[in-house]
Motif scaffolding. Structure first.
Motif, PDB file in Angstrom:
ATOM      1  N   SER A 138       0.828  -1.205   0.000  1.00  0.00           N
ATOM      2  CA  SER A 138       0.000   0.000   0.000  1.00  0.00           C
ATOM      3  C   SER A 138       0.865   1.259   0.000  1.00  0.00           C
ATOM      4  O   SER A 138       0.432   2.324  -0.403  1.00  0.00           O
ATOM      5  CB  SER A 138      -0.927   0.012   1.210  1.00  0.00           C
ATOM      6  OG  SER A 138      -0.162   0.070   2.405  1.00  0.00           O
ATOM      7  N   GLN A 139       2.107   1.148   0.454  1.00  0.00           N
ATOM      8  CA  GLN A 139       3.015   2.291   0.485  1.00  0.00           C
ATOM      9  C   GLN A 139       3.787   2.456  -0.816  1.00  0.00           C
ATOM     10  O   GLN A 139       4.476   3.433  -1.009  1.00  0.00           O
ATOM     11  CB  GLN A 139       4.024   2.116   1.634  1.00  0.00           C
ATOM     12  CG  GLN A 139       3.380   2.021   2.986  1.00  0.00           C
ATOM     13  CD  GLN A 139       2.600   3.262   3.356  1.00  0.00           C
ATOM     14  OE1 GLN A 139       3.048   4.374   3.087  1.00  0.00           O
ATOM     15  NE2 GLN A 139       1.440   3.101   3.950  1.00  0.00           N
ATOM     16  N   GLY A 140       3.667   1.495  -1.731  1.00  0.00           N
ATOM     17  CA  GLY A 140       4.507   1.490  -2.906  1.00  0.00           C
ATOM     18  C   GLY A 140       3.898   2.095  -4.146  1.00  0.00           C
ATOM     19  O   GLY A 140       4.444   1.932  -5.221  1.00  0.00           O
ATOM     20  N   THR A 141       2.792   2.783  -4.039  1.00  0.00           N
ATOM     21  CA  THR A 141       2.156   3.367  -5.217  1.00  0.00           C
ATOM     22  C   THR A 141       2.826   4.690  -5.578  1.00  0.00           C
ATOM     23  O   THR A 141       3.043   5.537  -4.723  1.00  0.00           O
ATOM     24  CB  THR A 141       0.660   3.593  -4.967  1.00  0.00           C
ATOM     25  OG1 THR A 141       0.062   2.340  -4.676  1.00  0.00           O
ATOM     26  CG2 THR A 141      -0.015   4.219  -6.161  1.00  0.00           C
ATOM     27  N   VAL A 142       3.134   4.842  -6.854  1.00  0.00           N
ATOM     28  CA  VAL A 142       3.663   6.112  -7.355  1.00  0.00           C
ATOM     29  C   VAL A 142       2.594   6.711  -8.253  1.00  0.00           C
ATOM     30  O   VAL A 142       2.096   6.058  -9.155  1.00  0.00           O
ATOM     31  CB  VAL A 142       4.957   5.906  -8.173  1.00  0.00           C
ATOM     32  CG1 VAL A 142       5.370   7.197  -8.846  1.00  0.00           C
ATOM     33  CG2 VAL A 142       6.068   5.411  -7.304  1.00  0.00           C
ATOM     34  N   ARG A 143       2.246   7.964  -8.000  1.00  0.00           N
ATOM     35  CA  ARG A 143       1.303   8.679  -8.844  1.00  0.00           C
ATOM     36  C   ARG A 143       2.037   9.853  -9.483  1.00  0.00           C
ATOM     37  O   ARG A 143       2.642  10.657  -8.796  1.00  0.00           O
ATOM     38  CB  ARG A 143       0.118   9.181  -8.037  1.00  0.00           C
ATOM     39  CG  ARG A 143      -0.709   8.066  -7.462  1.00  0.00           C
ATOM     40  CD  ARG A 143      -1.988   8.565  -6.808  1.00  0.00           C
ATOM     41  NE  ARG A 143      -2.579   7.583  -5.930  1.00  0.00           N
ATOM     42  CZ  ARG A 143      -3.113   6.442  -6.286  1.00  0.00           C
ATOM     43  NH1 ARG A 143      -3.139   6.105  -7.545  1.00  0.00           N
ATOM     44  NH2 ARG A 143      -3.626   5.610  -5.412  1.00  0.00           N
ATOM     45  N   VAL A 144       1.962   9.877 -10.802  1.00  0.00           N
ATOM     46  CA  VAL A 144       2.544  10.996 -11.546  1.00  0.00           C
ATOM     47  C   VAL A 144       1.376  11.739 -12.174  1.00  0.00           C
ATOM     48  O   VAL A 144       0.805  11.297 -13.160  1.00  0.00           O
ATOM     49  CB  VAL A 144       3.532  10.508 -12.631  1.00  0.00           C
ATOM     50  CG1 VAL A 144       4.146  11.704 -13.343  1.00  0.00           C
ATOM     51  CG2 VAL A 144       4.611   9.626 -12.020  1.00  0.00           C
ATOM     52  N   PRO A 145       0.986  12.859 -11.565  1.00  0.00           N
ATOM     53  CA  PRO A 145      -0.185  13.581 -12.063  1.00  0.00           C
ATOM     54  C   PRO A 145       0.159  14.514 -13.215  1.00  0.00           C
ATOM     55  O   PRO A 145       1.305  14.930 -13.386  1.00  0.00           O
ATOM     56  CB  PRO A 145      -0.618  14.395 -10.837  1.00  0.00           C
ATOM     57  CG  PRO A 145       0.675  14.696 -10.138  1.00  0.00           C
ATOM     58  CD  PRO A 145       1.542  13.473 -10.370  1.00  0.00           C
ATOM     59  N   HIS A 146      -0.848  14.822 -13.994  1.00  0.00           N
ATOM     60  CA  HIS A 146      -0.819  15.923 -14.953  1.00  0.00           C
ATOM     61  C   HIS A 146       0.290  15.851 -16.008  1.00  0.00           C
ATOM     62  O   HIS A 146       1.026  16.807 -16.221  1.00  0.00           O
ATOM     63  CB  HIS A 146      -0.787  17.256 -14.223  1.00  0.00           C
ATOM     64  CG  HIS A 146      -1.780  17.355 -13.109  1.00  0.00           C
ATOM     65  ND1 HIS A 146      -3.061  16.848 -13.208  1.00  0.00           N
ATOM     66  CD2 HIS A 146      -1.689  17.869 -11.858  1.00  0.00           C
ATOM     67  CE1 HIS A 146      -3.697  17.064 -12.078  1.00  0.00           C
ATOM     68  NE2 HIS A 146      -2.888  17.666 -11.248  1.00  0.00           N
ATOM     69  N   LEU A 147       0.363  14.700 -16.654  1.00  0.00           N
ATOM     70  CA  LEU A 147       1.226  14.565 -17.826  1.00  0.00           C
ATOM     71  C   LEU A 147       0.367  14.777 -19.061  1.00  0.00           C
ATOM     72  O   LEU A 147      -0.847  14.568 -19.015  1.00  0.00           O
ATOM     73  CB  LEU A 147       1.841  13.165 -17.885  1.00  0.00           C
ATOM     74  CG  LEU A 147       2.713  12.734 -16.711  1.00  0.00           C
ATOM     75  CD1 LEU A 147       3.167  11.295 -16.898  1.00  0.00           C
ATOM     76  CD2 LEU A 147       3.899  13.669 -16.566  1.00  0.00           C
ATOM     77  N   GLU A 148       0.985  15.161 -20.157  1.00  0.00           N
ATOM     78  CA  GLU A 148       0.235  15.215 -21.410  1.00  0.00           C
ATOM     79  C   GLU A 148      -0.256  13.802 -21.708  1.00  0.00           C
ATOM     80  O   GLU A 148       0.420  12.819 -21.402  1.00  0.00           O
ATOM     81  CB  GLU A 148       1.120  15.744 -22.527  1.00  0.00           C
ATOM     82  CG  GLU A 148       1.503  17.192 -22.331  1.00  0.00           C
ATOM     83  CD  GLU A 148       2.502  17.689 -23.358  1.00  0.00           C
ATOM     84  OE1 GLU A 148       2.799  16.949 -24.323  1.00  0.00           O
ATOM     85  OE2 GLU A 148       2.990  18.806 -23.178  1.00  0.00           O
ATOM     86  N   VAL A 149      -1.430  13.694 -22.313  1.00  0.00           N
ATOM     87  CA  VAL A 149      -2.065  12.394 -22.519  1.00  0.00           C
ATOM     88  C   VAL A 149      -1.149  11.423 -23.263  1.00  0.00           C
ATOM     89  O   VAL A 149      -0.982  10.267 -22.853  1.00  0.00           O
ATOM     90  CB  VAL A 149      -3.411  12.550 -23.266  1.00  0.00           C
ATOM     91  CG1 VAL A 149      -3.993  11.196 -23.626  1.00  0.00           C
ATOM     92  CG2 VAL A 149      -4.395  13.325 -22.419  1.00  0.00           C
ATOM     93  N   ALA A 150      -0.523  11.872 -24.336  1.00  0.00           N
ATOM     94  CA  ALA A 150       0.340  10.986 -25.113  1.00  0.00           C
ATOM     95  C   ALA A 150       1.525  10.501 -24.281  1.00  0.00           C
ATOM     96  O   ALA A 150       1.905   9.329 -24.344  1.00  0.00           O
ATOM     97  CB  ALA A 150       0.828  11.701 -26.375  1.00  0.00           C
ATOM     98  N   VAL A 151       2.092  11.390 -23.476  1.00  0.00           N
ATOM     99  CA  VAL A 151       3.219  11.012 -22.617  1.00  0.00           C
ATOM    100  C   VAL A 151       2.754  10.001 -21.576  1.00  0.00           C
ATOM    101  O   VAL A 151       3.435   8.997 -21.329  1.00  0.00           O
ATOM    102  CB  VAL A 151       3.828  12.262 -21.931  1.00  0.00           C
ATOM    103  CG1 VAL A 151       4.853  11.867 -20.881  1.00  0.00           C
ATOM    104  CG2 VAL A 151       4.442  13.196 -22.964  1.00  0.00           C
ATOM    105  N   ALA A 152       1.606  10.230 -20.973  1.00  0.00           N
ATOM    106  CA  ALA A 152       1.081   9.312 -19.965  1.00  0.00           C
ATOM    107  C   ALA A 152       0.878   7.914 -20.544  1.00  0.00           C
ATOM    108  O   ALA A 152       1.245   6.911 -19.922  1.00  0.00           O
ATOM    109  CB  ALA A 152      -0.228   9.846 -19.390  1.00  0.00           C
ATOM    110  N   HIS A 153       0.315   7.839 -21.733  1.00  0.00           N
ATOM    111  CA  HIS A 153       0.099   6.529 -22.362  1.00  0.00           C
ATOM    112  C   HIS A 153       1.422   5.845 -22.718  1.00  0.00           C
ATOM    113  O   HIS A 153       1.563   4.633 -22.525  1.00  0.00           O
ATOM    114  CB  HIS A 153      -0.805   6.657 -23.591  1.00  0.00           C
ATOM    115  CG  HIS A 153      -2.243   6.841 -23.230  1.00  0.00           C
ATOM    116  ND1 HIS A 153      -2.999   5.864 -22.642  1.00  0.00           N
ATOM    117  CD2 HIS A 153      -3.060   7.913 -23.354  1.00  0.00           C
ATOM    118  CE1 HIS A 153      -4.225   6.309 -22.427  1.00  0.00           C
ATOM    119  NE2 HIS A 153      -4.288   7.564 -22.841  1.00  0.00           N
TER     120      HIS A 153
END
Length: 171
Positions: A138-153
């Motif tokens: 439960s402590q190991g989640t990484v969230r990277v918010p607010h990337l451009e859609v193409a970069v996120a995919h």
């Protein structure tokens, strides 16, 4: 077989999309409007002739709202953009988040179980998406918010492929 050496702790290389600034500005405007309605209800609901501390609220609440608006709209988005960082290396996913409380998270690619791409309503408006890299912890989640859609995919596809390769090599 020995464990691979731990990667060095360092500031991740990449910033979020610049559109994240305008998303945070929009969130600040929305928050200011919501608080403004509450302040208006409180200020207009307090009779002017009431004694005690209530008359002070007639001027203090609007002043506090103005300070909140300046911070939420004019300061916080720019600071958040400067401090939020992320990076994907061969072995790990790094994220550095928080503008008041800083959180540095690192997840080894070998521990990745799921990679999710999500787009909230405001993110859709600004062409952004968030990547969540989940592990069994439960402590190991990484969230990277607010990337451009193409970069996120691209990031999600790359991480999912690499995590699958690591699992295949382990069996």
């Amino acid at each position: 077989m020995s464990a691979p050496p731990a990667p060095p702790v360092r500031v991740p290389a990449w910033s979020l999309s610049r559109s994240a600034i305008w998303l945070w500005v929009t969130q600040g405007v929305i928050g200011t409007l919501v608080y403004g309605v509450l302040v208006a209800v409180l200020v207009l609901g307090v009779p002017a002739s009431t004694g005690g501390p209530l008359p002070v609220l007639r001027w203090l609440l609007p002043v506090l709202l103005a300070v909140y608006a300046v911070v939420a709209i004019g300061v916080r988005p720019w600071i958040r953009y400067r401090v939020h960082r992320w990076e994907v290396t061969e072995e790990t996913v790094h994220a550095l988040t928080g503008w008041l409380t800083r959180t540095w998270t690192l997840v080894p690619v070998a521990r990745i179980q799921t990679v999710d791409v999500t787009r909230g309503v405001l993110q859709q408006l600004y062409g952004l998406a968030s990547v969540a890299v989940l592990t069994a912890s439960s402590q190991g989640t990484v969230r990277v918010p607010h990337l451009e859609v193409a970069v996120a995919h691209r990031v999600a596809d790359d991480l999912a492929r690499r995590a699958e390769q690591v699992r295949d090599e382990a069996t």
